[in-house]
Design an enzyme around this catalytic site. Structure first.
Site, PDB file in Angstrom:
ATOM      1  CE1 TYR A 184      -3.498  51.356  45.967  1.00  0.00           C
ATOM      2  CE2 TYR A 184      -2.694  53.157  44.603  1.00  0.00           C
ATOM      3  CZ  TYR A 184      -2.937  51.804  44.783  1.00  0.00           C
ATOM      4  OH  TYR A 184      -2.632  50.928  43.782  1.00  0.00           O
ATOM      5  NE  ARG A 217     -10.720  53.198  42.218  1.00  0.00           N
ATOM      6  CZ  ARG A 217     -10.051  53.122  41.070  1.00  0.00           C
ATOM      7  NH1 ARG A 217     -10.465  52.314  40.105  1.00  0.00           N
ATOM      8  NH2 ARG A 217      -8.961  53.839  40.884  1.00  0.00           N
ATOM      9  CG  HIS A 267      -3.168  42.029  64.466  1.00  0.00           C
ATOM     10  ND1 HIS A 267      -2.011  41.840  65.176  1.00  0.00           N
ATOM     11  CD2 HIS A 267      -2.968  41.469  63.250  1.00  0.00           C
ATOM     12  CE1 HIS A 267      -1.134  41.201  64.419  1.00  0.00           C
ATOM     13  NE2 HIS A 267      -1.695  40.954  63.246  1.00  0.00           N
ATOM     14  CE  LYS A 271      -5.956  52.868  42.926  1.00  0.00           C
ATOM     15  NZ  LYS A 271      -5.270  51.904  42.080  1.00  0.00           N
ATOM     16  CD  GLU A 310      -7.311  43.890  39.077  1.00  0.00           C
ATOM     17  OE1 GLU A 310      -7.713  44.964  38.624  1.00  0.00           O
ATOM     18  OE2 GLU A 310      -7.373  43.586  40.280  1.00  0.00           O
ATOM     19  CG  LEU A 335      -9.382  48.907  41.336  1.00  0.00           C
ATOM     20  CD1 LEU A 335      -9.632  48.995  42.840  1.00  0.00           C
ATOM     21  CD2 LEU A 335      -8.192  49.758  40.953  1.00  0.00           C
TER      22      LEU A 335
END
Ligand code: PLP
Length: 279
Positions: A33, A52, A102, A147, A179, A203
């Site tokens: 996302y 990104r 999976h 992300k 982070e 990230l």
């Protein structure tokens, strides 16, 4: 005005946008996302965010259903339809709906979702006073540069922060600060700006990159290197960076004051430069 939804190329009121219970985003967290905000109605750093998104999708072997140019048009159209003074746009992309298994589905098409809501600026009082953070063990996987929609450790950490009366949770892995749950972390010690290096543990924040560039332009020495949790505790200044938090001073770490307990001078200078760079 209803919030705006977008599903696989079609705009609709958000409450009408539905995905299958077999969607792999729901079943496996198999997706990525992005979050984009506007300033003065213009999406901020749109190309960096879409770049990104492309890297995240590639890293999980997910073919993007739309090229960056098409995403740009969708984002602009979503913002236009929302009509808000400032908008917050989420793009979510999953490997699509398929019987639960999976292995990558052969036939499924990716699910592309976008939501557009009003972006409310962060509380000015918080910005002025600074916030408290707690440190938590970084229990996330080894590819935090992607992300991914798998945000359970972030959700758990941020909830713990809230319950401790803090704004953000700072992840610590093997004694090193990585982070925040929704932000990158920077500290200042003896006039030097320090933050964790890019790599698989964090990230690569769009705001982080901008703040590093602003610091260098101001002649502030900036180091991207491992930061120990002790350094965080002994820092003169600490602040968070991120699309939603912008540059947010941190004045307490695990209840102990950072520096004087007031937002620091370099944090103030960088916030000021950041604001002016918005045009
Ligand atoms: N780190 C994490 C885990 C985040 O979720 C975010 C923001 O979404 C950031 C860092 C900051 O990144 P950006 O500045 O691109 O918003």
């Amino acid at each position: 005005m209803p919030d705006i939804g977008f599903l696989n190329g079609r705009f609709m009121p958000l409450d009408q946008a539905m995905v299958s219970v077999e969607d792999r985003g729901f079943q496996f967290g198999d997706g990525v996302y992005e979050v984009i905000r506007t300033y003065r109605g213009v999406p901020f750093q749109l190309e960096a965010h879409l770049g990104r998104l492309e890297r995240s999708a590639k890293a999980i072997a997910l073919a993007l259903p739309y090229q960056s140019r098409e995403w740009q048009d969708f984002v602009l159209e979503g913002i236009r339809r929302g009509g808000y003074a400032e908008s917050k746009v989420y793009i979510q992309l999953t490997r699509g709906a398929a019987p639960r298994e999976h292995l990558f589905p052969v036939a499924a098409r990716p699910t592309a979702v976008m939501t557009v809501r009003e972006m409310r600026p962060i509380d000015a009082a918080l910005q002025a006073s600074g916030v408290g953070v707690i440190t938590v063990e970084d229990l996330r996987w080894g590819r935090c540069d992607i992300k991914s929609v798998n945000l359970l450790p972030n959700v758990m950490a941020r909830q713990r922060a809230k319950e401790a009366g803090a704004f953000e949770a700072i992840f610590v892995r093997g004694g090193e600060v990585t982070e925040g749950a929704v932000s990158n972390v920077m500290l200042v010690r003896a006039g030097v700006l320090v933050t964790a290096p890019e790599g698989e543990r964090i990230l690569s924040g769009v705001t982080r990159a901008l703040v590093l560039a602003l610091a260098r332009k101001e002649g502030i020495p900036a180091e991207e290197r491992a930061v120990s949790v002790d350094e965080l505790r002994r820092a003169d200044e600490v602040f968070l960076t991120g699309t939603t938090v912008e540059i947010l001073p941190v004045v307490r770490v695990d209840g102990a004051l950072v520096g004087t307990g007031k937002p620091g001078a370099l944090t103030g200078l960088l916030s000021e430069r950041f604001r002016s760079s918005l045009g």
